[in-house]
Design a protein around this motif. Sequence first.
Motif, PDB file in Angstrom:
ATOM      1  N   TRP A 190      49.528  35.858  48.285  1.00 19.46           N
ATOM      2  CA  TRP A 190      50.063  37.063  48.923  1.00 19.46           C
ATOM      3  C   TRP A 190      50.965  36.762  50.120  1.00 19.46           C
ATOM      4  N   SER A 210      51.073  42.450  47.974  1.00 19.07           N
ATOM      5  CA  SER A 210      49.705  42.925  47.760  1.00 19.07           C
ATOM      6  C   SER A 210      49.087  42.180  46.586  1.00 19.07           C
ATOM      7  N   TRP A 214      44.868  45.214  43.144  1.00 17.69           N
ATOM      8  CA  TRP A 214      44.563  46.169  44.200  1.00 17.69           C
ATOM      9  C   TRP A 214      45.113  47.555  43.889  1.00 17.69           C
ATOM     10  N   GLN A 220      52.521  46.165  42.471  1.00 20.30           N
ATOM     11  CA  GLN A 220      52.383  45.385  43.697  1.00 20.30           C
ATOM     12  C   GLN A 220      53.409  45.861  44.713  1.00 20.30           C
TER      13      GLN A 220
END
Length: 679
Positions: A190, A210, A214, A220
């Motif tokens: 990241w 990210s 997530w 992302q």
Amino acid sequence: MTSKHSTLVSGAVACLKLAVAGSALSFPAMAQNVDHDLAFPGYSGFLNVPSATALAHGQADIQFSDQSFYKGGYDHIKNVSGTFGVFPYVEVGGRLAWAETHSSCFQGCGIRDLSANVKVQAPLIPHEWFDLAVGIQDLGGEVNYFDAKYIVAGRQFGPVEFALGYGDPDVPNRYLDGAFGAVSFRPFPWLNFIAEHDSQDLRVGAGVTSPRGWLPGGTQVKAKVVAYNRGEYDDDRRFAAIGISIPFGNAGARPRLAQEAARTGQERAVEQQEPADALTARESVPASHRRSSDVENPQASSDVARNLGEALVDAGYERVRVASVGDTLHVRWENNLYNRDERDSLYDVASRAQKAAGIHGTARLTLLNQGLPVVNRTVSLGPDAKPYALAAEFAPGGVLPGADLTVSDWDFEGSFGPAWKPRLTFRPNISSTVGTEYGVWDASVALGTELSASLWPGALVSASYNTEFYSSEDFEKGGVFFDGRQRTGVIEAEIQQSLRMMPWMYTSVHAGRYAFDYRGALNETLILSPSGHHSLGFIGGYFQHREFDDISRRQALARYSYFNPGLDLQLDVYGGQFFAEDTGVRVDSRFWFGDYAVTLQYKNTDAEFVSLGWVIPLTPVKDHQFRYLQLRGDADWSYSVQTRINDDLNYTAFGGAGIVQSANPLREVYLNRGRFSNQ
């Protein structure tokens, strides 16, 4: 290369050697494949320097940044870039840069520019050796603020990536004007630290991403910052970018009816390891569902056919016929449920036939559209985990739409509602300009509504109405783009008759009202190759203005189409006289990712244009319908941004290579938008 260039590039290489040595000791398990990010100019890369790799196939990145090179230096200028991995090793993108949003450039607006980028990575070089890519920024045209051609080589060692290249810009003494180099260090997936020399300036920055998982759908969020600058044109200024990266489309989200030749060795191995399960499945079939040759009940096979037919009608299918002939189930149906991709319907019906088969060994599936048989699939009904096609072909027969020499007596006939059921389709229609001298984005938006109904096999009546509900100032009356607005009124009203002359040849005749102001007649003819991958077509018509007798239009176009199912790539090449009676060529391409597509278009008639766009279905994977009415969204809605190329000035234009055709053309109505394959 100047001594300054040589010193800075050599220094970057020296730093790289130290970083590689350290990474080999500290991060031995770091994966070599990392996420590709956009550089500030809009191509995949570091800060300003491009990388030697292209975006992954199916990856889409959109980025907002505040850095542009303008009038000999860098400034805080707004940019929006969108880049797609349309093909393995190929990325295309567009960039909009602007200083002032609404002011007229004829009175002074700073920079306002729309440009296109292309990068191609060499596919045959092993990644363990090095990566190599070539690219063009700000493709075509004479008013080019960012034009540059470059070649770049790179290599990745664990968390360290480097690139060295050479560029040739249209504007001298700016980034990519000569030798350039970059190095990045990614201690975590990241976090990324970047240092580069873009041929003029030394730059250091960082990027964050990210973590995967997530956010939903593989999305992302990415950001970059330029923390340090030193050089001729950029001295200690800060710039930032933020964007999102998504896997474009939904390819692989739903199963397809694979063909026997395309099944993997693993699938066949699973089948060979399950003889006991197959025997159990066969013996578990109730006696009432076995063939009369195996039991005393002669109605068993007919009961299976009737049960399957009732299940298909209950699911919402129309014009359903099912018959049991020997150990084969014959199934005919019309699909108005899976309007995004009719291959979903083929798989759905094959799965239902497999579950209901009893001891039938195969099923012969025939998909209808508007009452005409289109494609046949012979499907294995064994105990495999997934049904697969033993054979695929266009449905046999000719002009007689109901001819079927295989079955003379159907065990079941039924339909979810009448054949003439009205279907109401909604879509937004948009006329827009992007990055012109009059504004960053101007638009006229309308709600399009189409009502259609089937009359008899191959016959269709339809009408389309447009209702404008928004327009920016430049599209209002008296505005510079008023003639290109979305008008309110009847766009089209027609009746058509389509004939399937042979399994591989269709023709349709249309008459009615077209393009708001014209009445006329159309003919479309289509000839298909046996595989379905190639086709030749003709689209011609004569149109007379409804109010002015001295205004008429003739259209005569030849079309060659190609579909590659392995790459999900479509290509259409048109040539001849278009609706506005301009002559030339037009090339449309679609790069499919499931039900979504990235589009690239080239036009060359009175002027040359290129456009980048996308296709987004505005309807669910499986549409719902009532027994006497169906409401649905547009399964093939598209939007694109167009720019003029190879001209002294990028004048705004809406026309060029325009085609007037039915709202229900042959490929869209009968052939799954040209995406049926018999191989």
